[in-house]
Design a protein around this motif. Structure first.
Motif, PDB file in Angstrom:
ATOM      1  N   ALA A  32      48.710  16.929  65.759  1.00  0.00           N
ATOM      2  CA  ALA A  32      47.569  16.437  66.530  1.00  0.00           C
ATOM      3  C   ALA A  32      46.629  15.613  65.658  1.00  0.00           C
ATOM      4  O   ALA A  32      46.154  14.540  66.067  1.00  0.00           O
ATOM      5  CB  ALA A  32      46.822  17.610  67.161  1.00  0.00           C
ATOM      6  N   CYS A  33      46.349  16.088  64.434  1.00  0.00           N
ATOM      7  CA  CYS A  33      45.441  15.365  63.527  1.00  0.00           C
ATOM      8  C   CYS A  33      46.037  14.031  63.085  1.00  0.00           C
ATOM      9  O   CYS A  33      45.363  12.995  63.095  1.00  0.00           O
ATOM     10  CB  CYS A  33      45.131  16.232  62.301  1.00  0.00           C
ATOM     11  SG  CYS A  33      44.141  17.701  62.668  1.00  0.00           S
ATOM     12  N   ALA A  34      47.302  14.057  62.670  1.00  0.00           N
ATOM     13  CA  ALA A  34      47.961  12.813  62.269  1.00  0.00           C
ATOM     14  C   ALA A  34      48.076  11.867  63.460  1.00  0.00           C
ATOM     15  O   ALA A  34      47.897  10.654  63.327  1.00  0.00           O
ATOM     16  CB  ALA A  34      49.344  13.114  61.693  1.00  0.00           C
ATOM     17  N   ALA A 186      50.588  19.584  55.314  1.00  0.00           N
ATOM     18  CA  ALA A 186      51.476  19.275  56.441  1.00  0.00           C
ATOM     19  C   ALA A 186      51.111  17.949  57.092  1.00  0.00           C
ATOM     20  O   ALA A 186      51.986  17.187  57.508  1.00  0.00           O
ATOM     21  CB  ALA A 186      51.427  20.402  57.466  1.00  0.00           C
ATOM     22  N   ILE A 187      49.818  17.655  57.181  1.00  0.00           N
ATOM     23  CA  ILE A 187      49.379  16.392  57.784  1.00  0.00           C
ATOM     24  C   ILE A 187      49.938  15.211  57.009  1.00  0.00           C
ATOM     25  O   ILE A 187      50.389  14.214  57.594  1.00  0.00           O
ATOM     26  CB  ILE A 187      47.838  16.324  57.844  1.00  0.00           C
ATOM     27  CG1 ILE A 187      47.310  17.340  58.863  1.00  0.00           C
ATOM     28  CG2 ILE A 187      47.370  14.916  58.215  1.00  0.00           C
ATOM     29  CD1 ILE A 187      45.800  17.468  58.866  1.00  0.00           C
ATOM     30  N   PHE A 194      55.130   9.019  62.286  1.00  0.00           N
ATOM     31  CA  PHE A 194      54.587   8.110  63.291  1.00  0.00           C
ATOM     32  C   PHE A 194      54.766   6.635  62.944  1.00  0.00           C
ATOM     33  O   PHE A 194      54.346   5.763  63.706  1.00  0.00           O
ATOM     34  CB  PHE A 194      53.094   8.396  63.493  1.00  0.00           C
ATOM     35  CG  PHE A 194      52.818   9.721  64.137  1.00  0.00           C
ATOM     36  CD1 PHE A 194      53.176   9.952  65.451  1.00  0.00           C
ATOM     37  CD2 PHE A 194      52.201  10.741  63.432  1.00  0.00           C
ATOM     38  CE1 PHE A 194      52.925  11.177  66.050  1.00  0.00           C
ATOM     39  CE2 PHE A 194      51.934  11.968  64.019  1.00  0.00           C
ATOM     40  CZ  PHE A 194      52.309  12.181  65.342  1.00  0.00           C
ATOM     41  N   VAL A 195      55.365   6.349  61.804  1.00  0.00           N
ATOM     42  CA  VAL A 195      55.583   4.949  61.439  1.00  0.00           C
ATOM     43  C   VAL A 195      56.506   4.310  62.476  1.00  0.00           C
ATOM     44  O   VAL A 195      57.540   4.866  62.821  1.00  0.00           O
ATOM     45  CB  VAL A 195      56.220   4.833  60.048  1.00  0.00           C
ATOM     46  CG1 VAL A 195      56.426   3.368  59.678  1.00  0.00           C
ATOM     47  CG2 VAL A 195      55.349   5.518  59.017  1.00  0.00           C
ATOM     48  N   TYR A 229      55.116  14.706  70.675  1.00  0.00           N
ATOM     49  CA  TYR A 229      55.005  15.389  69.387  1.00  0.00           C
ATOM     50  C   TYR A 229      54.274  16.725  69.489  1.00  0.00           C
ATOM     51  O   TYR A 229      54.825  17.773  69.158  1.00  0.00           O
ATOM     52  CB  TYR A 229      54.306  14.478  68.366  1.00  0.00           C
ATOM     53  CG  TYR A 229      55.250  13.514  67.697  1.00  0.00           C
ATOM     54  CD1 TYR A 229      55.912  13.864  66.530  1.00  0.00           C
ATOM     55  CD2 TYR A 229      55.492  12.260  68.233  1.00  0.00           C
ATOM     56  CE1 TYR A 229      56.782  12.989  65.900  1.00  0.00           C
ATOM     57  CE2 TYR A 229      56.372  11.371  67.620  1.00  0.00           C
ATOM     58  CZ  TYR A 229      57.017  11.748  66.463  1.00  0.00           C
ATOM     59  OH  TYR A 229      57.888  10.879  65.862  1.00  0.00           O
ATOM     60  N   VAL A 230      53.029  16.664  69.940  1.00  0.00           N
ATOM     61  CA  VAL A 230      52.239  17.895  70.016  1.00  0.00           C
ATOM     62  C   VAL A 230      52.873  18.868  71.010  1.00  0.00           C
ATOM     63  O   VAL A 230      52.997  20.071  70.739  1.00  0.00           O
ATOM     64  CB  VAL A 230      50.776  17.578  70.407  1.00  0.00           C
ATOM     65  CG1 VAL A 230      49.969  18.867  70.521  1.00  0.00           C
ATOM     66  CG2 VAL A 230      50.144  16.647  69.381  1.00  0.00           C
ATOM     67  N   GLY A 231      53.314  18.354  72.153  1.00  0.00           N
ATOM     68  CA  GLY A 231      53.955  19.205  73.158  1.00  0.00           C
ATOM     69  C   GLY A 231      55.222  19.854  72.635  1.00  0.00           C
ATOM     70  O   GLY A 231      55.456  21.052  72.841  1.00  0.00           O
ATOM     71  N   SER A 232      56.056  19.082  71.940  1.00  0.00           N
ATOM     72  CA  SER A 232      57.310  19.629  71.407  1.00  0.00           C
ATOM     73  C   SER A 232      57.054  20.721  70.383  1.00  0.00           C
ATOM     74  O   SER A 232      57.708  21.768  70.395  1.00  0.00           O
ATOM     75  CB  SER A 232      58.128  18.509  70.758  1.00  0.00           C
ATOM     76  OG  SER A 232      58.495  17.548  71.704  1.00  0.00           O
ATOM     77  N   MET A 233      56.109  20.472  69.483  1.00  0.00           N
ATOM     78  CA  MET A 233      55.806  21.475  68.460  1.00  0.00           C
ATOM     79  C   MET A 233      55.249  22.752  69.079  1.00  0.00           C
ATOM     80  O   MET A 233      55.545  23.865  68.633  1.00  0.00           O
ATOM     81  CB  MET A 233      54.815  20.907  67.441  1.00  0.00           C
ATOM     82  CG  MET A 233      55.394  19.867  66.510  1.00  0.00           C
ATOM     83  SD  MET A 233      56.834  20.475  65.590  1.00  0.00           S
ATOM     84  CE  MET A 233      58.181  19.794  66.602  1.00  0.00           C
TER      85      MET A 233
END
Length: 459
Positions: A32-34, A186-187, A194-195, A229-233
């Motif tokens: 989420a932060c990244a 981790a961030i 995300f590249v 991303y956030v949903g999958s994690m």
């Protein structure tokens, strides 16, 4: 489809296991932060691209907003990054195909993948688009199916699968089992997943309505990151203990096996191979377009600017391919020395690119507002969020110095960046290209591949 699925890479399906192992359930916050940094960067890039779509995208904007040296440096850094990625992805694809058909040498698979995707890029941008459309479609279907099944399992609606409740989120050491400091580490790892989000603004320049395409792509980036991303994690760390060995190896396969889905590993191999091919395809496209743009501004060999009858910059495509073939060879000959050195030399380039985008938008926006130019897409809370993003990216770069596995990447990438900046400054000595609609002097040459109404191809 490039905008929707371009952010979904093999790093999500495979690399996320290392993030979960490092941060535990807080991996959700790391993504989420990244992701927030990427959302803000894409909004800034979208503001500039919607006003003036260009094949060179952020390299062209840095050229005009900061100076010719900046456009030169960031353009070559980005082209270098994707050329190195070609070797990485071709090797990754060959590994998967080698497992399926072990009788064929791995190097031959890598060669075949490079040849096929080179042809899709050389013939016409239409072929690149068709391939990328289907690659993107497979990735989207896979991730949506995963999310739907995951949500049903969490709700206890799948037969034979008990609802996990909050046990896995809080029952194995809590949200931060390795401490809050692990979240920062981790961030730094997540950022590089995300590249590629910025590729949509490069590809948009070759559509029939570039400004509309850019606005659509940028406005959708928020929900794409949150859902994919956030949903999958969140699904992974809710359904399985974060410290499970299977999660560290391949979190998506682990979830599929937990849900008793047949041939989970094979299905995920297909999805990862699709992601690899998509990255290889779009990487070759992106590198060639950046070389084309650099050539048009006099920063690369003039031959890179030549286009075929269908409008494809074939020389630029072939130039990127040749270097890509060389990197594949280096990977097989010296994987732990020469190839590792090349990979590390591109490790922090994404952050340099994002920093250039933020600084360009900061300077360009002020000049546009001073000239009374109306913008169709604006960065939120300017200039506060722009400055906050710049500080965040600088903090990530500083953080890489304290992360042992990232330090060599920062130093090598930084050395390459400094060398290119020095060359750019020497060549242009602070010269700045004019900003269309603001500066009175003639605009510096910057060719753009634009669609032809009669053929649909680019010229």
């Amino acid at each position: 489809m490039i905008a929707i699925a371009g952010v979904i890479g093999a790093g999500l399906f495979v690399g996320s296991g290392a993030v979960i192992e490092q941060a535990g359930p807080a991996a959700v916050l790391a993504y989420a932060c990244a992701g927030l940094v990427v959302i803000l960067v894409m909004r800034m890039l979208g503001e500039m691209a919607a006003m003036n779509p260009d094949t060179g995208s952020f390299s062209t904007y840095a050229d005009r907003a900061i100076g010719r040296w900046a456009g030169f440096s960031i353009g070559w850094l980005y082209a270098w990054f994707w050329i190195i990625v070609l070797g990485i992805e071709a090797t990754a694809g060959a590994l998967i195909l080698g497992r399926w058909v072990p009788g064929i040498p791995q190097w031959l698979w890598a060669l075949a993948l490079m040849i096929v995707l080179t042809l899709t890029n050389v013939i016409s941008v239409k072929f690149f688009g068709e391939f990328e459309f289907w690659f993107a479609g497979i990735k989207v279907v896979a991730i949506v199916a995963f999310l739907v099944l995951g949500v049903l399992a969490i709700a206890g609606l799948l037969p034979g699968v008990a609802a996990p409740g909050m046990d896995n989120l809080l029952g194995h050491g809590g949200l931060f089992p390795n401490g809050p400091a692990a979240l920062t580490t981790a961030i730094l790892v997540v950022v590089f997943s995300f590249v590629g989000a910025e590729i949509a603004t490069i590809a948009a320049a070759e559509t029939s309505d570039p400004a509309r395409a850019v606005r659509s792509a940028v406005r959708s980036v928020t929900w794409r990151i949150l859902v994919f991303y956030v949903g999958s994690m969140l699904v992974v760390v809710t359904l399985l203990p974060w410290n499970s060995a299977s999660v560290a190896t391949s979190p998506f396969v682990a979830v599929m096996e937990e849900l008793h889905l047949p041939a989970a590993a094979t299905v995920m191999d297909v999805v990862v191979l699709t992601s690899v091919l998509s990255c290889l395809n779009s990487g070759l496209y992106t590198a060639s377009r950046m070389l084309f743009s650099l050539a048009g501004r006099g920063d690369a060999p003039a031959s890179f600017c030549r286009t075929s009858a269908s409008g494809t910059p074939r020389v630029a495509v072939l130039a990127a391919t040749v270097v890509g073939f060389v990197t594949v060879g280096l990977n097989y000959l010296w994987p732990d020395t020469v190839f590792l050195f090349l990979v590390n030399s591109s490790g922090a380039i994404a952050l340099f690119v994002w920093l250039a985008i933020a600084v360009s938008q900061l300077r360009m926006r002020r000049r546009l507002e001073g000239a009374g130019v109306a913008l169709t897409l604006k960065m939120w809370l300017f200039p506060a969020l722009t400055w906050l993003t710049i500080l965040g990216i600088v903090a990530l770069l500083v953080g890489m110095l304290f992360l042992e596995e990232a330090r060599s990447q920062l130093l090598l990438s930084g050395s390459l960046a400094v060398a290119l900046v020095a060359i750019g400054v020497w060549r242009y000595r602070g010269a700045r290209a004019p900003l269309p609609g603001v500066d009175d002097q003639p605009k510096a040459a910057s060719p753009t591949l634009t669609p032809s109404p009669s053929t649909g191809h680019t010229e």
